[in-house]
Write a protein that holds these residues in place. Structure first.
Motif, mmCIF file in Angstrom:
data_model
loop_
_atom_site.group_PDB
_atom_site.id
_atom_site.type_symbol
_atom_site.label_atom_id
_atom_site.label_comp_id
_atom_site.label_asym_id
_atom_site.label_seq_id
_atom_site.Cartn_x
_atom_site.Cartn_y
_atom_site.Cartn_z
ATOM 1 N N GLU A 19 0.825 -1.212 0.000
ATOM 2 C CA GLU A 19 0.000 0.000 0.000
ATOM 3 C C GLU A 19 0.860 1.264 0.000
ATOM 4 O O GLU A 19 0.643 2.180 -0.799
ATOM 5 N N PHE A 20 1.846 1.319 0.882
ATOM 6 C CA PHE A 20 2.699 2.507 0.948
ATOM 7 C C PHE A 20 3.570 2.637 -0.293
ATOM 8 O O PHE A 20 3.828 3.753 -0.760
ATOM 9 N N ALA A 21 4.055 1.531 -0.832
ATOM 10 C CA ALA A 21 4.866 1.597 -2.049
ATOM 11 C C ALA A 21 4.040 2.115 -3.218
ATOM 12 O O ALA A 21 4.528 2.887 -4.040
ATOM 13 N N GLU A 22 2.795 1.700 -3.276
ATOM 14 C CA GLU A 22 1.939 2.102 -4.388
ATOM 15 C C GLU A 22 1.421 3.535 -4.258
ATOM 16 O O GLU A 22 1.417 4.289 -5.229
ATOM 17 N N TYR A 23 1.006 3.921 -3.052
ATOM 18 C CA TYR A 23 0.328 5.202 -2.881
ATOM 19 C C TYR A 23 1.104 6.244 -2.078
ATOM 20 O O TYR A 23 0.670 7.386 -1.987
ATOM 21 N N GLY A 24 2.198 5.852 -1.465
ATOM 22 C CA GLY A 24 2.914 6.770 -0.593
ATOM 23 C C GLY A 24 2.177 6.936 0.722
ATOM 24 O O GLY A 24 1.095 6.383 0.920
ATOM 25 N N PHE A 25 2.769 7.709 1.621
ATOM 26 C CA PHE A 25 2.149 7.879 2.933
ATOM 27 C C PHE A 25 0.811 8.598 2.812
ATOM 28 O O PHE A 25 -0.184 8.177 3.393
ATOM 29 N N GLU A 26 0.789 9.678 2.061
ATOM 30 C CA GLU A 26 -0.430 10.488 1.974
ATOM 31 C C GLU A 26 -1.582 9.734 1.327
ATOM 32 O O GLU A 26 -2.724 9.866 1.756
ATOM 33 N N GLY A 27 -1.288 8.956 0.299
ATOM 34 C CA GLY A 27 -2.352 8.263 -0.429
ATOM 35 C C GLY A 27 -2.750 6.918 0.154
ATOM 36 O O GLY A 27 -3.805 6.376 -0.182
ATOM 37 N N ALA A 28 -1.923 6.369 1.011
ATOM 38 C CA ALA A 28 -2.216 5.056 1.605
ATOM 39 C C ALA A 28 -3.431 5.156 2.521
ATOM 40 O O ALA A 28 -3.637 6.171 3.189
ATOM 41 N N HIS A 102 11.652 6.624 -1.979
ATOM 42 C CA HIS A 102 11.230 7.847 -2.679
ATOM 43 C C HIS A 102 10.106 8.537 -1.924
ATOM 44 O O HIS A 102 10.122 9.766 -1.775
ATOM 45 N N TRP A 103 9.139 7.762 -1.461
ATOM 46 C CA TRP A 103 8.043 8.362 -0.694
ATOM 47 C C TRP A 103 8.570 8.995 0.582
ATOM 48 O O TRP A 103 8.129 10.078 0.970
ATOM 49 N N GLU A 104 9.518 8.326 1.242
ATOM 50 C CA GLU A 104 10.111 8.902 2.444
ATOM 51 C C GLU A 104 10.789 10.234 2.096
ATOM 52 O O GLU A 104 10.643 11.229 2.810
ATOM 53 N N GLY A 105 11.530 10.249 0.999
ATOM 54 C CA GLY A 105 12.222 11.468 0.580
ATOM 55 C C GLY A 105 11.272 12.603 0.247
ATOM 56 O O GLY A 105 11.554 13.769 0.547
ATOM 57 N N LEU A 106 10.145 12.283 -0.345
ATOM 58 C CA LEU A 106 9.171 13.316 -0.683
ATOM 59 C C LEU A 106 8.547 13.941 0.559
ATOM 60 O O LEU A 106 8.110 15.087 0.520
ATOM 61 N N ARG A 107 8.543 13.206 1.650
ATOM 62 C CA ARG A 107 8.000 13.725 2.913
ATOM 63 C C ARG A 107 9.068 14.414 3.753
ATOM 64 O O ARG A 107 8.765 14.945 4.817
ATOM 65 N N ASP A 108 10.316 14.419 3.290
ATOM 66 C CA ASP A 108 11.433 14.962 4.079
ATOM 67 C C ASP A 108 11.248 16.460 4.287
ATOM 68 O O ASP A 108 11.161 17.225 3.337
ATOM 69 N N THR A 109 11.219 16.842 5.540
ATOM 70 C CA THR A 109 11.053 18.259 5.891
ATOM 71 C C THR A 109 12.354 18.865 6.406
ATOM 72 O O THR A 109 12.363 19.974 6.912
ATOM 73 N N GLY A 110 13.432 18.109 6.294
ATOM 74 C CA GLY A 110 14.713 18.593 6.781
ATOM 75 C C GLY A 110 15.036 18.126 8.184
ATOM 76 O O GLY A 110 16.150 18.292 8.660
ATOM 77 N N GLY A 111 14.064 17.541 8.852
ATOM 78 C CA GLY A 111 14.301 16.992 10.183
ATOM 79 C C GLY A 111 14.890 15.596 10.058
ATOM 80 O O GLY A 111 15.109 15.086 8.955
#
Length: 195
Positions: A19-28, A102-111
């Motif tokens: 689910e997360f691989a397909e939709y990312g965190f936001e879409g899962a 990639h999904w993790e990287g897209l959510r990266d806020t610098g923290g």
């Protein structure tokens, strides 16, 4: 009949990976994860907490799998091309891993990233192995070991990150055998190990 907690947790984690691989965190969606696992979604909250915590469990599980499958030792650094080829094989067999990163990287806020200190140490151990291989003469000593390790990771994964670019660059899909062979040759040349 007793409830098999371990099997239920595994089913939920496997469903969550997809689910997360397909939709990312936001879409899962938690309800889809439960449906995929054949388990009431309330078990997700019971076993893993909220959606953010479940994503963390998924990512941590996948990171542990690849870290244990691909340690870099001084001995393995003696043929860095072979290591890159085995990394390519892993990504071909587990394409969801690159998508999760990639999904993790897209959510990266610098923290800090999930388990950043431990992941940094894991990468550091691999870089230190390359540096040792440079000192003993099995790797080109003129290369920065940080950059070399990063390049090997990037080269091994990029085939799966942008398959459309592979098609366009190669004028069609070159196929796993030729992709892998090209990667192994390239990394050996980069590492000064072309034989």
């Amino acid at each position: 009949m007793a409830w098999d907690t371990a099997r239920t947790r595994k089913s939920l984690l496997d469903a969550a990976v997809n689910e997360f691989a397909e939709y990312g965190f936001e879409g899962a969606r938690v309800d889809r994860i439960g449906t995929r696992a054949g388990v009431n979604k309330e078990r997700i909250y019971q076993y893993f907490g909220n959606k953010q915590q479940l994503f963390g469990h998924v990512l941590e599980t996948e990171l542990e799998r690849i870290a244990s499958a691909f340690p870099v030792t001084v001995e393995q650094a003696a043929d860095l091309g072979d290591y890159a080829g085995r990394l390519y094989d892993y990504h071909r067999a587990h394409p969801h891993f690159i998508r999760l990163l990639h999904w993790e990287g897209l959510r990266d806020t610098g923290g800090p990233a999930l388990n950043e200190a431990r992941r940094t140490e894991t990468y550091g151990a691999r870089v230190r192995a390359l540096a040792e291989a440079q000192r003993n003469g099995t790797l080109d000593p003129g290369l920065d070991p940080d950059a070399l390790f990063y390049a090997v990771l990037a080269l091994g994964a990029w085939w799966f990150s942008v398959p459309q670019a592979v098609r366009m660059i190669y004028g069609g899909k070159p196929g796993p055998t030729s992709e892998r062979a090209a990667l192994v040759r390239l990394v050996r040349r980069l590492a000064g190990q072309d034989r």
